[in-house]
Design an enzyme around this catalytic site. Structure first.
Site, mmCIF file in Angstrom:
data_model
loop_
_atom_site.group_PDB
_atom_site.id
_atom_site.type_symbol
_atom_site.label_atom_id
_atom_site.label_comp_id
_atom_site.label_asym_id
_atom_site.label_seq_id
_atom_site.Cartn_x
_atom_site.Cartn_y
_atom_site.Cartn_z
ATOM 1 N N ARG A 1 48.285 34.796 -6.228
ATOM 2 C CA ARG A 1 47.147 33.951 -5.846
ATOM 3 C C ARG A 1 46.053 34.764 -5.159
ATOM 4 O O ARG A 1 46.330 35.687 -4.387
ATOM 5 C CB ARG A 1 47.606 32.813 -4.937
ATOM 6 C CG ARG A 1 48.449 31.812 -5.695
ATOM 7 C CD ARG A 1 48.916 30.710 -4.798
ATOM 8 N NE ARG A 1 47.994 29.602 -4.708
ATOM 9 C CZ ARG A 1 47.593 29.052 -3.566
ATOM 10 N NH1 ARG A 1 47.968 29.549 -2.404
ATOM 11 N NH2 ARG A 1 46.793 28.007 -3.573
ATOM 12 N N LYS B 1 41.182 30.112 -7.170
ATOM 13 C CA LYS B 1 40.713 28.735 -6.997
ATOM 14 C C LYS B 1 39.303 28.591 -7.540
ATOM 15 O O LYS B 1 38.551 29.560 -7.597
ATOM 16 C CB LYS B 1 40.726 28.339 -5.516
ATOM 17 C CG LYS B 1 42.120 28.128 -4.952
ATOM 18 C CD LYS B 1 42.078 27.537 -3.537
ATOM 19 C CE LYS B 1 43.495 27.408 -2.981
ATOM 20 N NZ LYS B 1 43.544 26.785 -1.644
ATOM 21 N N GLU C 1 43.425 16.483 -1.949
ATOM 22 C CA GLU C 1 43.502 16.813 -0.529
ATOM 23 C C GLU C 1 42.206 16.487 0.205
ATOM 24 O O GLU C 1 42.222 15.907 1.284
ATOM 25 C CB GLU C 1 43.835 18.309 -0.377
ATOM 26 C CG GLU C 1 43.838 18.781 1.061
ATOM 27 C CD GLU C 1 44.190 20.260 1.215
ATOM 28 O OE1 GLU C 1 44.478 20.921 0.196
ATOM 29 O OE2 GLU C 1 44.183 20.733 2.368
ATOM 30 N N ASP D 1 37.855 26.473 -0.477
ATOM 31 C CA ASP D 1 39.158 25.825 -0.613
ATOM 32 C C ASP D 1 39.050 24.409 -1.165
ATOM 33 O O ASP D 1 39.148 23.454 -0.413
ATOM 34 C CB ASP D 1 39.847 25.774 0.755
ATOM 35 C CG ASP D 1 41.245 25.199 0.670
ATOM 36 O OD1 ASP D 1 41.732 25.049 -0.447
ATOM 37 O OD2 ASP D 1 41.826 24.905 1.723
ATOM 38 N N GLU E 1 42.640 28.119 -10.858
ATOM 39 C CA GLU E 1 43.475 27.136 -10.147
ATOM 40 C C GLU E 1 42.596 25.985 -9.689
ATOM 41 O O GLU E 1 41.611 26.206 -8.976
ATOM 42 C CB GLU E 1 44.153 27.799 -8.933
ATOM 43 C CG GLU E 1 44.972 26.823 -8.090
ATOM 44 C CD GLU E 1 45.664 27.492 -6.883
ATOM 45 O OE1 GLU E 1 46.137 28.645 -7.010
ATOM 46 O OE2 GLU E 1 45.719 26.850 -5.817
ATOM 47 N N GLU F 1 47.208 32.655 5.257
ATOM 48 C CA GLU F 1 47.643 31.548 6.111
ATOM 49 C C GLU F 1 49.070 31.753 6.619
ATOM 50 O O GLU F 1 49.913 30.871 6.531
ATOM 51 C CB GLU F 1 47.503 30.217 5.368
ATOM 52 C CG GLU F 1 46.067 29.945 4.951
ATOM 53 C CD GLU F 1 45.830 28.571 4.330
ATOM 54 O OE1 GLU F 1 46.762 28.033 3.727
ATOM 55 O OE2 GLU F 1 44.698 28.081 4.446
ATOM 56 N N GLU G 1 53.658 19.212 0.465
ATOM 57 C CA GLU G 1 52.432 19.601 1.173
ATOM 58 C C GLU G 1 51.242 19.074 0.371
ATOM 59 O O GLU G 1 51.128 19.324 -0.830
ATOM 60 C CB GLU G 1 52.369 21.135 1.301
ATOM 61 C CG GLU G 1 51.152 21.589 2.087
ATOM 62 C CD GLU G 1 51.336 22.954 2.741
ATOM 63 O OE1 GLU G 1 52.473 23.460 2.819
ATOM 64 O OE2 GLU G 1 50.308 23.506 3.191
ATOM 65 N N ARG H 1 34.342 33.392 5.396
ATOM 66 C CA ARG H 1 35.561 33.148 4.614
ATOM 67 C C ARG H 1 35.271 33.114 3.109
ATOM 68 O O ARG H 1 36.112 33.493 2.296
ATOM 69 C CB ARG H 1 36.186 31.829 5.087
ATOM 70 C CG ARG H 1 37.395 31.437 4.295
ATOM 71 C CD ARG H 1 38.098 30.262 4.965
ATOM 72 N NE ARG H 1 38.982 29.590 4.022
ATOM 73 C CZ ARG H 1 39.606 28.458 4.277
ATOM 74 N NH1 ARG H 1 39.463 27.861 5.448
ATOM 75 N NH2 ARG H 1 40.386 27.897 3.371
ATOM 76 N N HIS I 1 33.550 21.470 4.095
ATOM 77 C CA HIS I 1 34.529 21.623 5.177
ATOM 78 C C HIS I 1 34.147 20.803 6.410
ATOM 79 O O HIS I 1 34.148 21.301 7.534
ATOM 80 C CB HIS I 1 34.656 23.110 5.551
ATOM 81 C CG HIS I 1 36.031 23.487 6.036
ATOM 82 N ND1 HIS I 1 36.579 22.962 7.174
ATOM 83 C CD2 HIS I 1 36.979 24.328 5.540
ATOM 84 C CE1 HIS I 1 37.791 23.469 7.366
ATOM 85 N NE2 HIS I 1 38.061 24.289 6.371
#
Ligand code: GCW
Length: 722
Positions: free
Chosen positions: A349, A385, A418, A390, A412, A316, A192, A361, A546
């Site tokens: 996490r 994170k 990504e 994200d 993290e 998720e 992933e 969010r 985003h």
């Protein structure tokens, strides 16, 4: 006498020949496989200086780790110095490199360094130039074998980066304890968000056959101090905890052990149901607790140094304790108490977000986790994170840092790119991670940086760590883009010491990976150090975030509004309208800025004091608002996009100038990638500006190139499939 000397010369001449043959024999294409552990002969001026300091390697004692240190030094020194360097039993001449622990080595035991070595711990080390047995030698000593191995790599790095190896007095210890890569590898071999081929773990042929490549993976990690790998995706399959897969995992652990890499697994919270046939995974259910206990026993029987379990829960679509009305702490603690008797940890996490109507969010993780502060078991670490959304090209630091003083927190970061051009764009991430590490949370007044939260010094947390989502895969060069190797390297260096400057990391890596030529190195460093800011410019300047195409997350799609969840749609985040653009997170909007301590909160809240790089993260700003340059927001936005594109052109020209400075093979491959990056940057600029222009209704300012396609054309095809 004379004859004897000649004979010796012939002998050493023939052994030199043997080394040369060996080197040619093993020399392979410059395909990037060797990473930064290239041990080719150094420039001759360096050889003259180094050779007297390195004449033999003396590693007393035998163990898998000591053998690994010895082999690395013998091979590394021989390669770098262009002559064979013998492994010796004892010190016979000046220039011996003596490696070990007081326990393994009588020579080191006799030095009387026990107190200093104790203070540096089993992973720390001393490297000193000393006189021993009447000889001038270099001692690499540690309390533990892991430290001896790290010291060996450190010594090699000194030569690889042309630093002095005489008069050494080096003292190092890792600032963080758990320095772990998170592999988002699925059991079917796919990865992933992986952009460098397939998984390195060939589950099908394990445990019978262990790919020899795993040794090189472990070496590379040990060379930068990484001491753990979570082998499977956090979107975990229960199967990873089955008996069969534990046996496979044990085989990997065996391959990693000499290099002191512990394996960890990601656990699916509902595994007691899927594997154990239980009716529930409720963490307060006694049978569930017993299942985890037995599972831990089973794992540790085969893997005594197993690191622990990593969990993505209630996020998720993943199952978790909330499914049973339990808190995250209750969920984490059931695993933690199963692991505790074996010395394992549960890494939980913090990437959780809900889909309540109208929620922000960016505020979700803080709101759902903060109430659990002080409730987690002592062997739980919360893995947070860097930013609250994200892994976007740029985010302000996550407000959870500094908000849970009674919870052990790990950082993290995402090594795999990504959202940053995947394996096509050259983006060196150390400056991005530094920005987060250096951010002041103000949790205990000025100077309460994220670094001080995660290294334990701010709140006195006992266990510390940092995780990086890995970018490795089966590609010959490991990471797809040659420069993506630098992000793997940077992760290790920052996890070892979160204060390491980006410039140092870039310089070390480029020197070891490409060239020792000073001018060429400067050029490479300049490209690396400017690359993250440039990517932010051409993707999401001024705090935008985003904006990417859904699904594959490559390339721009600010118009995207068809995901089933609003919080997966770019339109949710940029909020462009006729008045302006940006997400109001101040008191007049979602007010998630409240999660930051004062005075960060006020600084972000006020349009005048908010750092421009976060402007549209925290504010909805009118198109004609005058930013610090005196330009309108619209003009500034357009010029930033252009600046990003221009940077890529500059980088391309700079890279061209390096032709001939090292092998053509890697030079050409990076050139090709830079061409793609140029295409991508222009695509981002054009697609975003054309789209935002439908709201701003303003002309592009002078200096910004005209788009080459219409907005409709950009919408019609994704950059990835182009
Ligand atoms: O960045 C997002 C990714 C998901 C990932 C998730 C996470 C593993 O798009 O692919 O899932 O984050 O961090 O859990």
């Amino acid at each position: 006498m004379k004859a004897g000397r000649i004979r010796r010369d012939i002998v050493s001449g023939s052994s030199l020949l043997a080394v040369l043959l060996l080197l040619t024999g093993t020399a392979r294409a410059e395909d990037g496989y060797r990473l930064w552990l290239r041990y080719d002969a150094l420039p001759s001026r360096a050889l003259r200086v180094y050779r007297p300091h390195v004449t033999s390697v003396v590693v007393e004692g035998k163990s898998a780790t000591l053998d690994a240190a010895r082999a690395e030094l013998v091979e590394g020194c021989a390669g770098l110095l262009g002559r064979s360097i013998p492994s010796a039993e004892r010190i016979e001449r000046d220039g011996a490199i003596v490696v070990g622990t007081p326990h393994s080595s009588p020579l080191i035991g006799g030095l009387g360094w026990a107190r200093q070595l104790d203070a540096l711990g089993a992973e720390g080390f001393l490297i000193r130039s000393v006189k021993l047995k009447g000889r001038a030698v270099t001692v690499i000593a540690s309390k533990g074998e892991a430290g001896a191995l790290y010291g060996a790599f450190h010594f090699l790095r000194l030569m690889q980066t042309l630093r002095p190896v005489g008069g050494l007095n080096v003292s190092e210890r890792p600032r963080l304890q758990i320095r772990v890569l998170n592999h988002w590898d699925n059991l079917d071999g796919t990865i992933e968000r992986g952009y460098a081929g397939r998984s390195l773990w060939d589950w099908k042929s394990l445990p019978g056959r262990v790919d020899p490549r795993l040794r090189d993976y472990a070496r590379a990690n040990a060379s930068i101090g990484v001491n753990g790998s979570v082998l499977n995706n956090v979107n975990a399959s229960s199967q990873s905890l089955s008996d069969e897969y534990i046996r496979k995992t044990a085989a990997i652990a065996d391959a990693f052990r000499p290099y002191r890499i512990r394996v960890y697994l990601a656990a699916r919270f509902s595994a007691p149901m899927e594997l154990g046939g239980l009716k529930t995974a409720d963490p307060l259910d006694a049978e569930v607790a017993a299942w985890w206990r037995h599972k831990a026993e089973e794992i540790y029987k085969l893997i005594p140094d197993f690191g622990g379990l990593l969990v993505k829960a209630n996020s998720e679509g993943q199952p978790g304790p909330r499914t049973y009305g339990r808190t995250h702490a209750e969920g984490a603690n059931v695993l933690a108490s199963a692991l505790a008797p074996h010395g394992g940890v549960c890494i939980w996490r913090a990437f959780v977000y809900d889909a309540d109507k109208d929620y922000d969010r960016a505020a979700a993780a803080y709101d759902s986790l903060r109430p659990s502060d002080g409730r987690f078991a002592p062997n739980v670490l919360l893995q947070v994170k860097n930013g609250p959304i994200d892994f976007q090209p740029r985010e302000p630091f996550h407000p959870l840092f500094g908000a849970m003083p009674k919870t052990q927190m790990m950082l993290e970061v995402q090594v795999t790119q990504e959202y940053l051009g995947q394996s096509n764009n050259l983006v060196f991430l150390a400056p991005m991670w530094r920005e987060v590490l250096d951010s002041d949370t103000y949790a205990k007044g000025a100077g309460s940086t994220v670094t001080r939260v995660i290294d334990g010094s701010l709140f006195g947390q006992r266990m510390t760590g940092m995780a990086g989502v890995a970018n490795t895969g089966s590609d010959r060069n490991w990471t797809g883009h040659h420069f993506a190797q630098s992000n793997w390297y940077a992760f290790g260096r920052l996890a070892w010491n979160p204060d390491t400057p980006s410039r140092q990391i870039a310089g070390e890596w480029a020197g070891m990976t490409f060239t020792h030529d000073g001018a060429a190195l400067k050029t490479i460093e300049r490209v690396m150090l400017g690359s993250h800011e440039a990517a932010v410019d051409y993707m999401t300047p001024l705090g935008l975030h985003h904006l990417m195409w859904g699904g594959h997350h490559y390339g721009p799609a600010p118009w995207w509004d068809t995901e089933p969840r609003a919080d997966w749609n770019p339109v949710t985040y940029h909020r462009a309208d006729a008045r302006g653009v940006g997400y109001d997170r101040t008191a007049s909007g979602s007010n998630s800025v409240r999660q930051y301590h004062s005075p960060a909160r006020e600084r972000f809240s006020n349009l005048e004091t908010c750092p421009e790089k976060f402007l549209l993260w925290f504010h909805h700003v009118p198109w004609d608002y005058r930013v610090r340059s005196g330009r309108t927001l619209w003009d500034e936005l357009a010029l930033r996009y252009q600046r990003g594109v221009s940077w890529v052109r500059w980088a391309d020209v700079s890279w061209d100038s390096l032709a001939g400075a090292f092998d053509d093979e890697r030079h050409a491959e990076v050139s090709k990638k830079l061409a793609l990056q140029g295409r991508d940057a222009a695509w981002w600029r054009d697609a975003c500006l054309l789209y935002f222009q439908t709201f701003s209704k303003r002309q592009l300012p002078p200096g910004v190139e005209r788009p080459r396609m219409t907005l409709e054309e950009f919408k019609a095809r994704s950059l990835l499939s182009n």
